[in-house]
Scaffold this active site. Sequence first.
Site, mmCIF file in Angstrom:
data_model
loop_
_atom_site.group_PDB
_atom_site.id
_atom_site.type_symbol
_atom_site.label_atom_id
_atom_site.label_comp_id
_atom_site.label_asym_id
_atom_site.label_seq_id
_atom_site.Cartn_x
_atom_site.Cartn_y
_atom_site.Cartn_z
ATOM 1 N N HIS A 35 37.587 35.892 36.675
ATOM 2 C CA HIS A 35 36.870 35.888 37.866
ATOM 3 C C HIS A 35 36.224 36.939 38.246
ATOM 4 O O HIS A 35 36.036 38.007 37.312
ATOM 5 C CB HIS A 35 37.981 35.465 39.015
ATOM 6 C CG HIS A 35 39.476 36.529 38.950
ATOM 7 N ND1 HIS A 35 39.012 37.902 38.955
ATOM 8 C CD2 HIS A 35 40.596 36.239 38.529
ATOM 9 C CE1 HIS A 35 40.487 38.314 38.792
ATOM 10 N NE2 HIS A 35 41.230 37.315 38.713
ATOM 11 N N HIS A 38 37.936 40.505 37.103
ATOM 12 C CA HIS A 38 37.487 40.731 35.805
ATOM 13 C C HIS A 38 36.355 41.409 35.491
ATOM 14 O O HIS A 38 35.938 42.232 34.642
ATOM 15 C CB HIS A 38 37.827 39.617 35.035
ATOM 16 C CG HIS A 38 39.208 39.013 34.643
ATOM 17 N ND1 HIS A 38 39.541 37.649 35.358
ATOM 18 C CD2 HIS A 38 40.540 39.735 34.564
ATOM 19 C CE1 HIS A 38 40.890 37.623 35.282
ATOM 20 N NE2 HIS A 38 41.502 38.855 34.873
ATOM 21 N N GLN A 62 54.525 39.227 27.607
ATOM 22 C CA GLN A 62 54.667 39.754 28.802
ATOM 23 C C GLN A 62 55.145 38.826 29.682
ATOM 24 O O GLN A 62 54.891 38.950 30.934
ATOM 25 C CB GLN A 62 53.551 40.599 28.924
ATOM 26 C CG GLN A 62 52.153 39.660 29.411
ATOM 27 C CD GLN A 62 51.063 40.461 29.555
ATOM 28 O OE1 GLN A 62 50.306 41.065 28.749
ATOM 29 N NE2 GLN A 62 50.534 40.667 30.744
ATOM 30 N N LYS A 150 44.549 46.066 41.041
ATOM 31 C CA LYS A 150 45.125 45.006 41.569
ATOM 32 C C LYS A 150 46.681 45.092 40.805
ATOM 33 O O LYS A 150 47.689 44.728 41.640
ATOM 34 C CB LYS A 150 44.196 43.718 40.928
ATOM 35 C CG LYS A 150 45.301 42.382 40.920
ATOM 36 C CD LYS A 150 45.393 41.744 42.122
ATOM 37 C CE LYS A 150 46.296 40.585 42.163
ATOM 38 N NZ LYS A 150 46.767 40.009 40.958
ATOM 39 N N SER A 186 42.724 36.578 41.716
ATOM 40 C CA SER A 186 43.901 36.284 40.621
ATOM 41 C C SER A 186 43.775 35.097 39.702
ATOM 42 O O SER A 186 43.302 34.107 40.683
ATOM 43 C CB SER A 186 45.127 36.502 41.274
ATOM 44 O OG SER A 186 46.003 36.192 40.249
HETATM 45 P P1 AMP Z 1 44.788 39.909 33.881
HETATM 46 O O1 AMP Z 1 43.868 38.790 32.927
HETATM 47 O O2 AMP Z 1 45.378 39.088 35.106
HETATM 48 O O3 AMP Z 1 46.007 40.021 32.774
HETATM 49 O O4 AMP Z 1 43.965 40.947 34.120
HETATM 50 C C1 AMP Z 1 43.242 41.790 33.208
HETATM 51 C C2 AMP Z 1 42.455 42.848 34.027
HETATM 52 O O5 AMP Z 1 41.767 42.591 35.295
HETATM 53 C C3 AMP Z 1 43.587 43.779 34.712
HETATM 54 O O6 AMP Z 1 43.487 45.303 34.559
HETATM 55 C C4 AMP Z 1 43.606 43.403 36.063
HETATM 56 O O7 AMP Z 1 44.392 44.431 36.822
HETATM 57 C C5 AMP Z 1 42.317 43.367 36.070
HETATM 58 N N1 AMP Z 1 42.279 42.429 37.564
HETATM 59 C C6 AMP Z 1 42.607 41.103 37.716
HETATM 60 N N2 AMP Z 1 42.456 40.896 39.223
HETATM 61 C C7 AMP Z 1 41.649 41.804 39.521
HETATM 62 C C8 AMP Z 1 40.964 41.911 40.785
HETATM 63 N N3 AMP Z 1 41.184 41.227 41.949
HETATM 64 N N4 AMP Z 1 40.148 43.207 40.958
HETATM 65 C C9 AMP Z 1 40.184 44.023 40.083
HETATM 66 N N5 AMP Z 1 40.704 43.923 38.838
HETATM 67 C C10 AMP Z 1 41.545 42.843 38.602
#
Ligand code: AMP
Length: 279
Positions: A35, A38, A62, A150, A186
Site C-alpha cells: 500500500h 510501503h 514472525q 508504523k 496496513s
Molecule cells: P509489513 O509489510 O507490514 O511487514 O511492512 C513493511 C514495512 O513497511 C515495515 O517497515 C513497516 O513499518 C512499513 N509500513 C507498514 N505500514 C506503513 C505505514 N502505514 N506507513 C509507513 N510505513 C509502513
Amino acid sequence: MTIILRRVAELRDVVRGWKAAGEVVGVVPTMGALHDGHLSLARRAKAECDRVITTIFVNPKQFNNPEDLKKYPRTEEADVALLNTVGVDVAFIPAPEEVYPDGHATTVSVLGVSEPLEGRMRPGHFDGVATVVTKLFGMTEANRGYFGQKDWQQLQVVLRLVRDLNLPVTVVGCETIREADGLAMSSRNVRLTPQGRGKASILYAAITAAAADIRAGQSDRMAIREAAEAIRGAGFDRVEYIELRDAETLMPSDDPHRPRRMLAAAWLDGVRLIDNIPV
Ligand code: AMP
C-alpha cells in the site's frame, strides 16, 4: 522495469554488479500486500540510493498465530506493478525454503527492547523479525534499510540489532502514512468489514487526544484510561494495550524530558490493529 528475483544466488550476482560500479543499494523489507505506506519507503529509498530492492516475504517465523499467517493477504502481481511505478530495481520474492533451507539453526534475539508490548503479546515475533532482517541485510548487502515508524517497536529492535552486531547498514525510519481519516495504512486493513473500517480511525483519534491531554498536563493514567474507554465505546472488541513509553528503550517512562511514544494495540472485527505517536 522492476525485475523479480527469487534466488539468493541471482540476487547476489545483480548486487555485485551494482557494487562494482560503486552504487549505493537500499532495501525495503516487506511482507507484500503493498500500500502507500510501503511505497513511501520505496520512494524515500529511490531518492537516497542508486539502486533499490524491495523484498516481499511473508516470514513464517514472525507469526505467532498460524491463522494470521494463513490469512495474510498475498497479492504478488499487483505488488510488482506498484513497485514498477516507483522505479524499484528488484523485487526479491524468495520461497520459504530459500530463506530457511533444511538445517537452518540460527535465531537472532534482541533482548530488552523486544520484550514488552508486542513482544509480550506475540511471543517469538521479534526473534522472527530480527532473524529475517539480519538475513535480508546479508542477502542484499544493502547500504541502507528503510523501515516504517508504523511498527515503532520493530524499528527500535532493528536499530538495536544493527548497532549490536556492527552491521554495515544505515537504518532509516520513515513516517507513518495514514488514510484520510487517520487510520494507519496496513495490509491487514483489508480484512476489516465496512462497518469496522468506519470505526477503525478511532484508535488514532483516541491516542492523539490522550497525547494532547498529557502534554497539557493531564495525568498519563487518566488520559490513557479515557482513550481506552473511547476505543471500546466505539465498538472495538478489545484494547490490548495503550502505553506511554521511552521512545527508544520502550520501557515505562514518566520523564517528559526524554522522547516518549504512546503505543497501542486493539482488536476490531477479529483484526489486530496497532498504532503509535510521539508525545
Ligand atoms: P509489513 O509489510 O507490514 O511487514 O511492512 C513493511 C514495512 O513497511 C515495515 O517497515 C513497516 O513499518 C512499513 N509500513 C507498514 N505500514 C506503513 C505505514 N502505514 N506507513 C509507513 N510505513 C509502513
